[in-house]
Design an enzyme around this catalytic site. Structure first.
Site, short mmCIF file in Angstrom:
data_model
loop_
_atom_site.label_atom_id
_atom_site.label_comp_id
_atom_site.label_asym_id
_atom_site.label_seq_id
_atom_site.Cartn_x
_atom_site.Cartn_y
_atom_site.Cartn_z
CG ASN A 14 -2.17 -0.75 1.02
OD1 ASN A 14 -3.02 -0.33 0.11
ND2 ASN A 14 -2.35 -2.01 1.74
CG MET A 90 0.17 -5.13 11.07
SD MET A 90 -1.14 -5.00 10.52
CE MET A 90 -2.09 -6.55 10.88
CB ILE A 92 -4.31 -0.49 18.77
CG1 ILE A 92 -4.93 -1.66 18.23
CG2 ILE A 92 -5.64 0.46 19.44
CD1 ILE A 92 -6.09 -2.38 19.24
CG ASN A 107 -6.34 1.51 9.50
OD1 ASN A 107 -5.13 0.91 9.04
ND2 ASN A 107 -7.24 0.61 9.83
CG HIS A 109 -9.66 -3.45 8.36
ND1 HIS A 109 -8.80 -4.00 9.32
CD2 HIS A 109 -10.77 -4.34 8.30
CE1 HIS A 109 -9.36 -5.14 9.94
NE2 HIS A 109 -10.26 -5.43 9.24
CG ASP A 141 -12.87 5.64 16.49
OD1 ASP A 141 -12.13 4.42 16.46
OD2 ASP A 141 -14.09 5.59 16.38
C1 GAR Z 1 -3.35 -4.81 4.14
O1 GAR Z 1 -4.02 -5.69 3.56
C2 GAR Z 1 -3.95 -3.90 4.94
O2 GAR Z 1 -5.26 -3.70 4.70
C3 GAR Z 1 -3.70 -4.81 6.30
O3 GAR Z 1 -2.46 -5.10 6.18
C4 GAR Z 1 -2.16 -5.30 4.85
C5 GAR Z 1 -0.86 -4.56 4.70
O4 GAR Z 1 -0.24 -5.08 3.42
N1 GAR Z 1 -4.02 -3.83 7.57
C6 GAR Z 1 -4.48 -4.29 8.39
O5 GAR Z 1 -4.83 -5.56 8.56
C7 GAR Z 1 -4.55 -3.39 9.58
N2 GAR Z 1 -5.43 -3.96 10.70
P1 GAR Z 1 1.13 -4.09 2.63
O6 GAR Z 1 2.04 -4.03 3.67
O7 GAR Z 1 1.59 -4.80 1.61
O8 GAR Z 1 0.45 -2.74 2.23
#
Ligand code: GAR
Length: 202
Positions: A14, A90, A92, A107, A109, A141
């Protein structure tokens, strides 16, 4: 131009989508700083390859979540950061950080919230047998994946999907959705009233 910080913990696909959007001038914000709570992750290499300043802040070096978030806040302020994207971060975040950046922490998700908050959202979706899942961009939040929703994209859950297949299908949408949502914020087009997010016409 607004300064954006991206917080990461892992692969950083991302983050890459955000960096690519900036390079293609599809994002009128500058990724000024990338912070990881884990050293050695691929996201840090992606940042360095794009000549973006990086900072590793290992959460284990701090006694409390508040102390960690104070350190995050200090780093963000000293880099003149205007808004923050959590891209696979990862952790909070506590009210300490949110008070320092009110309605400025966003964020992504990997589920259609409010379904399947927290860890392993794709596994939760498969276990529930849903036929549609997706991703959500939302303001952060103090709750867990509970903030006001900015944008969502849906994908089908197909017979025979395992976690890896569903994760990959959702990621394709994440990479489109997140830069677009951040651009709406950068353009000042997002209005937040309580839990309702309205997008003004450009
Ligand atoms: C993504 O799928 C994101 O939505 C998720 O971690 C992955 C990171 O991928 N985030 C969560 O689960 C947050 N609770 P990346 O490091 O390749 O962007």
């Amino acid at each position: 131009m607004k300064n954006l910080a991206v917080l990461v913990s892992g692969n950083g696909s991302n983050l890459q989508a955000i960096l690519d959007a900036e390079a293609k001038q599809q994002l009128s914000a500058h990724v000024r700083l990338v912070i990881s709570n884990v050293d050695g992750v691929h996201a840090l290499e992606r940042a360095r390859a794009a000549n973006v300043e990086t900072l590793v802040l290992p959460h284990r070096s701090f006694a409390t979540r508040e102390a960690y978030d104070d350190a995050l806040g200090q780093a963000l302020r000293s880099a003149n950061i205007d808004f923050v994207a959590l891209a696979g971060f990862m952790r909070i975040v506590s009210s300490r950080l949110l008070e320092a950046f009110p309605s400025r922490v966003i964020n992504i998700h990997p589920s259609l919230l409010p379904a399947f908050p927290g860890l392993h959202a794709q596994r939760q979706a498969l276990e529930h047998g849903v036929k549609v899942s997706g991703c959500t961009v939302h303001f952060v939040d103090v709750g867990c994946d509970s903030g006001a929703i900015i944008a969502q994209a849906a994908v089908p859950v197909l017979d025979g999907d395992d976690e890896a297949a569903l994760t990959a299908r959702i990621l394709v949408e994440e990479h489109r959705l997140f830069p677009r949502a951040l651009q709406l914020f950068a353009e000042g087009r997002i209005e937040l009233e309580g839990r309702q997010v309205r997008v003004r016409n450009g």
